[in-house]
Design an enzyme around this catalytic site. Sequence first.
Site, mmCIF file in Angstrom:
data_model
loop_
_atom_site.group_PDB
_atom_site.id
_atom_site.type_symbol
_atom_site.label_atom_id
_atom_site.label_comp_id
_atom_site.label_asym_id
_atom_site.label_seq_id
_atom_site.Cartn_x
_atom_site.Cartn_y
_atom_site.Cartn_z
ATOM 1 N N LYS A 148 39.408 5.690 65.247
ATOM 2 C CA LYS A 148 40.322 6.832 65.317
ATOM 3 C C LYS A 148 39.589 8.136 65.618
ATOM 4 C CE LYS A 148 43.907 4.796 62.405
ATOM 5 N NZ LYS A 148 43.322 3.461 62.355
ATOM 6 N N GLU A 232 42.080 14.900 58.185
ATOM 7 C CA GLU A 232 43.033 15.660 58.985
ATOM 8 C C GLU A 232 43.795 16.636 58.101
ATOM 9 O OE1 GLU A 232 45.682 12.959 60.882
ATOM 10 O OE2 GLU A 232 44.340 12.553 62.561
ATOM 11 N N HIS A 267 52.849 5.059 52.546
ATOM 12 C CA HIS A 267 52.360 5.264 53.914
ATOM 13 C C HIS A 267 52.664 4.076 54.816
ATOM 14 C CE1 HIS A 267 50.353 8.752 52.347
ATOM 15 N NE2 HIS A 267 49.612 8.033 51.538
ATOM 16 N N GLU A 307 50.959 6.630 68.626
ATOM 17 C CA GLU A 307 51.657 7.242 67.499
ATOM 18 C C GLU A 307 51.436 8.755 67.497
ATOM 19 O OE1 GLU A 307 50.626 5.327 63.860
ATOM 20 O OE2 GLU A 307 51.633 3.458 64.419
ATOM 21 N N GLU A 321 47.250 8.364 66.545
ATOM 22 C CA GLU A 321 46.384 7.220 66.812
ATOM 23 C C GLU A 321 47.069 6.307 67.810
ATOM 24 O OE1 GLU A 321 46.262 5.879 62.736
ATOM 25 O OE2 GLU A 321 47.410 4.085 63.250
ATOM 26 N N ASN A 323 47.670 2.205 68.462
ATOM 27 C CA ASN A 323 47.547 0.835 67.973
ATOM 28 C C ASN A 323 47.474 -0.094 69.175
ATOM 29 O OD1 ASN A 323 47.667 1.385 65.145
ATOM 30 N ND2 ASN A 323 49.859 1.758 65.383
ATOM 31 N N ARG A 325 47.799 -3.156 69.998
ATOM 32 C CA ARG A 325 48.367 -4.469 69.687
ATOM 33 C C ARG A 325 49.893 -4.365 69.743
ATOM 34 N NH1 ARG A 325 50.291 -3.170 64.667
ATOM 35 N NH2 ARG A 325 49.025 -1.794 63.378
#
Length: 733
Positions: A148, A232, A267, A307, A321, A323, A325
């Site tokens: 990331k 962050e 989360h 995202e 980020e 992903n 997949r």
Amino acid sequence: MASVATVLRRKLSGKPFHFRLPSLRSFSDSPQRIEKILIANRGEIACRIMRTAKRLGIQTVAVFSDADRHSLHVKTADEAVRIGPAPARLSYLDASSILDAAVRTGAQAIHPGYGFLSESSDFAQLCEDKGLTFIGPPASAIRDMGDKSASKRIMGAAGVPLVPGYHGKDQDIDIMKIEADKIGYPILIKPTHGGGGKGMRIVQSPDEFVEAFLGAQREAAASFGINTILLEKYITQPRHIEVQIFGDKHGNVLHLYERDCSVQRRHQKIIEEAPAPNVSDDFRSHLGQAAVSAAKAVSYHSAGTVEFIVDTVSGQFYFMEMNTRLQVEHPVTEMIVGQDLVEWQIRVANGEHLPISQSQVPLSGHAFEARIYAENVPKGFLPATGVLHHYQHAPVSPTVRVETGVEQGDSVSMHYDPMIAKLVVWGENRAVALVKLKDCLTKFQVAGVPTNISFLSKLANHWEFENGNVETHFIEHFKDDLFVNPSNLEVMNTVLGAARFGAKLAAACLIEKENSVCRENLPGSNNTISIWYSSPPFRVNHCARHTMELEWENECDGSGSKLLTYSITYKSDGSYLIETEEDISPPLEVKATCVGDHDFRVEADGVIMDVSLAVYSKDQTKHIHLWHGSQHHHYRQNLGLELSNEDETEHRPSFDRSSHPPGTVVAPMAGLVVKVLIKDATKVEEGQPVLVLEAMKMEHVVKAPSAGYVHGLHLAAGQQVSDGSVLFSIKEE
């Protein structure tokens, strides 16, 4: 930048798509054809991939751990290979065992699903080195976007807006504390690899930083094998909106619109929808273009998700980020664009072009996905384990999908994610889809483990959710609406009243079922039943009467159970008069008719309704689950309890209501002790961490309930504990 506050005005066609490829342009022919796929995963995603593969005539190979030997994905596959014991690190994360299984079975390709090795660039590279096709993006893209910190540097260079933070390689805790001070609290601590909310921590002040940072490192290492962390700035009113992108090996990349995944707990997403509500076409276009730019920056192909975090105050979006997949929530995208994304993955892996261009991507209607989890909602959504003694999901149709990897009788293991199923619905618009979601949730029946189904229903029925006003703190902001407050007597009386009414329905159904079985099994010429066992039973000069005790398990707030005692009188018309001394409600006349193994048609107080009942035995106790309308109640009886008549009331069972002494701390979930922070006999303060448990790769810190001395702490790291077992106690001296 377009604001997310503008309501979407796109006119949709209102017709559902059902995985049909448009005739605009088919996938191109390719000399390379995959004929056999090994799925390096388990559960519902393995079953989902197999379904598409079988439709395409492709053979499938499952891999399984010892815990999954008899699981649904093993039964579904053409072949299955054992790869190790139950712990994921010794099975589903064992790349060499998975590659050996592929070679042994002659598989030409490996689909990683999501989680486990799906975002391991090393695994993707090993597949390529072995001559196997990895059904996913190139290893280089996984490497760039999987880290990331590196991905944020790449996105920053590409001009994609970023949230202020620290993405450096130096992980020294003192340096990290300095960087956190520079960013300004509150901050978000986040592993540089992996996903699913694992290892994430919100830190409000410098005093909390060290404990949160070390805990995040441990959880990241356990889940992903890498413990590096990024920091962050924590946006206080965010939405989580992600874009589904897809690329082929010829440089073509497009997006398939966005999904809103803002409603989360711990989360982790629990309800997703597509398209995102209350966004403008202009915002949607900018978001999609940014996602495509992100994918092109790393020469991406196959399925991926970019995202974004959206600041609802400013209306700005920031890259969060990528992903690399297939996402858990990919079905909602499939429902609104009418494409099978797993088929796209396979065809792209074959070297084929994407079948359509960006301008040809359809958008039809609205879709929701609700994740059904085995978890204890009153205990903070802690994962739960156990046997699915009863499992009946909502009926499927062209507009309702249920993605599941379990069957009735299967166990939810502490070793893996506790998701039981995904309920996916489609409607012509958001309002229609939401009605369908609410209805299907009432038809989802699970008994044997606590679930979040009732909580999902509360979410779906909340007025702000109905209006599409969602953000990542939705559950926290509306906790008074979503959770039962034990101190609110009015609410508790309503809950108890519903449980008492349900118990009366359950009593009638239990007796009716027992009489039905008795009539079927009693010997007699031409099935003639003795008048003593008829329905209603014959008695001289009076009506037969039974007494029944049901212990109601209050799962709304975890406050315990309550014994409900009923007197049931058989009526001449076959109904039952049910009375109780415990409440002021008048007697209730109930008539129940069996219409199936678990289903009844019941008339009570002039209302006819459908009722379902599931009964099973466990730990010397009979468990009775009842569903009617949106209600679900759980009752218990001691094993061996029979319906007693008025002469046998002295044999009523007594329930064990013994509780642990004050200061006793019990395990909130079944799990593994990963760290013991305090020695026995040590003095502690209230709220001081004593030990850390892990289940389903999530950590839970067990703290002292009061100040005093730790007593009876004899646990060590690596030891397993069961749900409810005594961990230690706190004594004043």
